[in-house]
Write a protein that holds these residues in place. Structure first.
Motif, PDB file in Angstrom:
ATOM      1  N   ALA A 261      35.253  28.102  32.470  1.00  0.00           N
ATOM      2  CA  ALA A 261      36.008  29.196  31.857  1.00  0.00           C
ATOM      3  C   ALA A 261      36.016  30.426  32.764  1.00  0.00           C
ATOM      4  O   ALA A 261      37.051  31.093  32.912  1.00  0.00           O
ATOM      5  CB  ALA A 261      35.425  29.542  30.490  1.00  0.00           C
ATOM      6  N   MET A 262      34.895  30.716  33.382  1.00  0.00           N
ATOM      7  CA  MET A 262      34.826  31.871  34.278  1.00  0.00           C
ATOM      8  C   MET A 262      35.700  31.649  35.511  1.00  0.00           C
ATOM      9  O   MET A 262      36.388  32.571  35.962  1.00  0.00           O
ATOM     10  CB  MET A 262      33.388  32.168  34.703  1.00  0.00           C
ATOM     11  CG  MET A 262      33.259  33.419  35.577  1.00  0.00           C
ATOM     12  SD  MET A 262      31.552  33.790  36.014  1.00  0.00           S
ATOM     13  CE  MET A 262      31.058  34.690  34.553  1.00  0.00           C
ATOM     14  N   ASN A 263      35.704  30.435  36.041  1.00  0.00           N
ATOM     15  CA  ASN A 263      36.562  30.127  37.182  1.00  0.00           C
ATOM     16  C   ASN A 263      38.038  30.293  36.825  1.00  0.00           C
ATOM     17  O   ASN A 263      38.814  30.887  37.577  1.00  0.00           O
ATOM     18  CB  ASN A 263      36.303  28.707  37.695  1.00  0.00           C
ATOM     19  CG  ASN A 263      35.020  28.600  38.472  1.00  0.00           C
ATOM     20  OD1 ASN A 263      34.596  29.538  39.130  1.00  0.00           O
ATOM     21  ND2 ASN A 263      34.394  27.441  38.391  1.00  0.00           N
TER      22      ASN A 263
ATOM     23  N   ALA B 195      47.293  36.769  27.477  1.00  0.00           N
ATOM     24  CA  ALA B 195      46.774  36.232  26.212  1.00  0.00           C
ATOM     25  C   ALA B 195      45.740  35.136  26.475  1.00  0.00           C
ATOM     26  O   ALA B 195      44.705  35.069  25.792  1.00  0.00           O
ATOM     27  CB  ALA B 195      47.916  35.697  25.352  1.00  0.00           C
ATOM     28  N   CYS B 196      46.008  34.284  27.448  1.00  0.00           N
ATOM     29  CA  CYS B 196      45.046  33.227  27.799  1.00  0.00           C
ATOM     30  C   CYS B 196      43.736  33.827  28.294  1.00  0.00           C
ATOM     31  O   CYS B 196      42.653  33.363  27.923  1.00  0.00           O
ATOM     32  CB  CYS B 196      45.625  32.306  28.865  1.00  0.00           C
ATOM     33  SG  CYS B 196      46.926  31.223  28.273  1.00  0.00           S
TER      34      CYS B 196
ATOM     35  N   LEU C  40      55.730  34.754  31.136  1.00  0.00           N
ATOM     36  CA  LEU C  40      54.580  33.998  31.647  1.00  0.00           C
ATOM     37  C   LEU C  40      53.387  34.908  31.931  1.00  0.00           C
ATOM     38  O   LEU C  40      52.236  34.531  31.670  1.00  0.00           O
ATOM     39  CB  LEU C  40      54.973  33.223  32.904  1.00  0.00           C
ATOM     40  CG  LEU C  40      55.911  32.040  32.671  1.00  0.00           C
ATOM     41  CD1 LEU C  40      56.417  31.494  34.001  1.00  0.00           C
ATOM     42  CD2 LEU C  40      55.235  30.955  31.865  1.00  0.00           C
ATOM     43  N   GLU C  41      53.655  36.111  32.433  1.00  0.00           N
ATOM     44  CA  GLU C  41      52.563  37.061  32.664  1.00  0.00           C
ATOM     45  C   GLU C  41      51.911  37.454  31.349  1.00  0.00           C
ATOM     46  O   GLU C  41      50.681  37.542  31.257  1.00  0.00           O
ATOM     47  CB  GLU C  41      53.079  38.292  33.399  1.00  0.00           C
ATOM     48  CG  GLU C  41      53.376  38.037  34.859  1.00  0.00           C
ATOM     49  CD  GLU C  41      54.018  39.224  35.554  1.00  0.00           C
ATOM     50  OE1 GLU C  41      54.554  40.133  34.880  1.00  0.00           O
ATOM     51  OE2 GLU C  41      54.000  39.240  36.802  1.00  0.00           O
TER      52      GLU C  41
ATOM     53  N   ILE D 113      43.146  33.529  36.743  1.00  0.00           N
ATOM     54  CA  ILE D 113      44.193  34.201  35.971  1.00  0.00           C
ATOM     55  C   ILE D 113      44.230  35.675  36.321  1.00  0.00           C
ATOM     56  O   ILE D 113      45.305  36.244  36.560  1.00  0.00           O
ATOM     57  CB  ILE D 113      43.971  34.001  34.453  1.00  0.00           C
ATOM     58  CG1 ILE D 113      44.245  32.544  34.065  1.00  0.00           C
ATOM     59  CG2 ILE D 113      44.862  34.940  33.639  1.00  0.00           C
ATOM     60  CD1 ILE D 113      43.850  32.202  32.633  1.00  0.00           C
ATOM     61  N   LYS D 114      43.063  36.302  36.376  1.00  0.00           N
ATOM     62  CA  LYS D 114      43.019  37.738  36.673  1.00  0.00           C
ATOM     63  C   LYS D 114      43.564  38.046  38.066  1.00  0.00           C
ATOM     64  O   LYS D 114      44.172  39.090  38.278  1.00  0.00           O
ATOM     65  CB  LYS D 114      41.602  38.268  36.515  1.00  0.00           C
ATOM     66  CG  LYS D 114      41.200  38.391  35.055  1.00  0.00           C
ATOM     67  CD  LYS D 114      39.817  38.994  34.899  1.00  0.00           C
ATOM     68  CE  LYS D 114      39.483  39.213  33.429  1.00  0.00           C
ATOM     69  NZ  LYS D 114      38.168  39.834  33.257  1.00  0.00           N
ATOM     70  N   GLU D 115      43.360  37.148  39.007  1.00  0.00           N
ATOM     71  CA  GLU D 115      43.926  37.339  40.348  1.00  0.00           C
ATOM     72  C   GLU D 115      45.447  37.379  40.298  1.00  0.00           C
ATOM     73  O   GLU D 115      46.073  38.149  41.031  1.00  0.00           O
ATOM     74  CB  GLU D 115      43.496  36.212  41.289  1.00  0.00           C
ATOM     75  CG  GLU D 115      42.118  36.335  41.841  1.00  0.00           C
ATOM     76  CD  GLU D 115      41.762  35.193  42.781  1.00  0.00           C
ATOM     77  OE1 GLU D 115      42.689  34.600  43.386  1.00  0.00           O
ATOM     78  OE2 GLU D 115      40.581  34.888  42.907  1.00  0.00           O
ATOM     79  N   GLN D 116      46.020  36.569  39.440  1.00  0.00           N
ATOM     80  CA  GLN D 116      47.476  36.473  39.370  1.00  0.00           C
ATOM     81  C   GLN D 116      48.110  37.617  38.583  1.00  0.00           C
ATOM     82  O   GLN D 116      49.244  37.995  38.864  1.00  0.00           O
ATOM     83  CB  GLN D 116      47.904  35.137  38.764  1.00  0.00           C
ATOM     84  CG  GLN D 116      47.546  33.969  39.628  1.00  0.00           C
ATOM     85  CD  GLN D 116      48.111  34.065  41.036  1.00  0.00           C
ATOM     86  OE1 GLN D 116      49.278  34.342  41.213  1.00  0.00           O
ATOM     87  NE2 GLN D 116      47.268  33.859  42.027  1.00  0.00           N
ATOM     88  N   ILE D 117      47.389  38.164  37.607  1.00  0.00           N
ATOM     89  CA  ILE D 117      47.993  39.217  36.781  1.00  0.00           C
ATOM     90  C   ILE D 117      47.620  40.605  37.249  1.00  0.00           C
ATOM     91  O   ILE D 117      48.103  41.590  36.699  1.00  0.00           O
ATOM     92  CB  ILE D 117      47.653  39.037  35.276  1.00  0.00           C
ATOM     93  CG1 ILE D 117      46.151  39.078  35.026  1.00  0.00           C
ATOM     94  CG2 ILE D 117      48.276  37.765  34.747  1.00  0.00           C
ATOM     95  CD1 ILE D 117      45.762  38.985  33.573  1.00  0.00           C
TER      96      ILE D 117
END
Length: 77
Positions: free
Chosen positions: A65-67, A41-42, A35-36, A72-76
């Motif tokens: 898209a920016m939101n 990739a997303c 999932l990470e 996503i970046k916060e989670q990875i």
């Protein structure tokens, strides 16, 4: 603890339960890694669409898209 807690059957049952739990933990770790990788990739796909748009009174605000990319970046990270 009583003497029945240390019988061979009880020990075998506990070992089996621990083995099952360890197997499930291993499966979940693999799932998390997949999932990470999918989130990475997303993020790469969404990056070109990430921009700002005019908000209220002409103040720039992040587009959808920016939101999403930020979340996503916060989670990875």
């Amino acid at each position: 603890m009583n003497t029945n807690d240390l019988t061979e059957d009880r020990v075998a049952t506990l070992r089996s339960l621990l083995d099952d739990a360890a197997q499930k933990v291993g499966e979940q770790r693999i799932r998390i890694k997949k999932l990470e990788a999918l989130l990475v990739a997303c993020a790469e796909f969404i990056e070109p669409y990430s921009d700002v748009s005019d908000g209220a009174y002409g103040i720039p605000v992040p587009n959808a898209a920016m939101n999403l990319l930020s979340a996503i970046k916060e989670q990875i990270a």
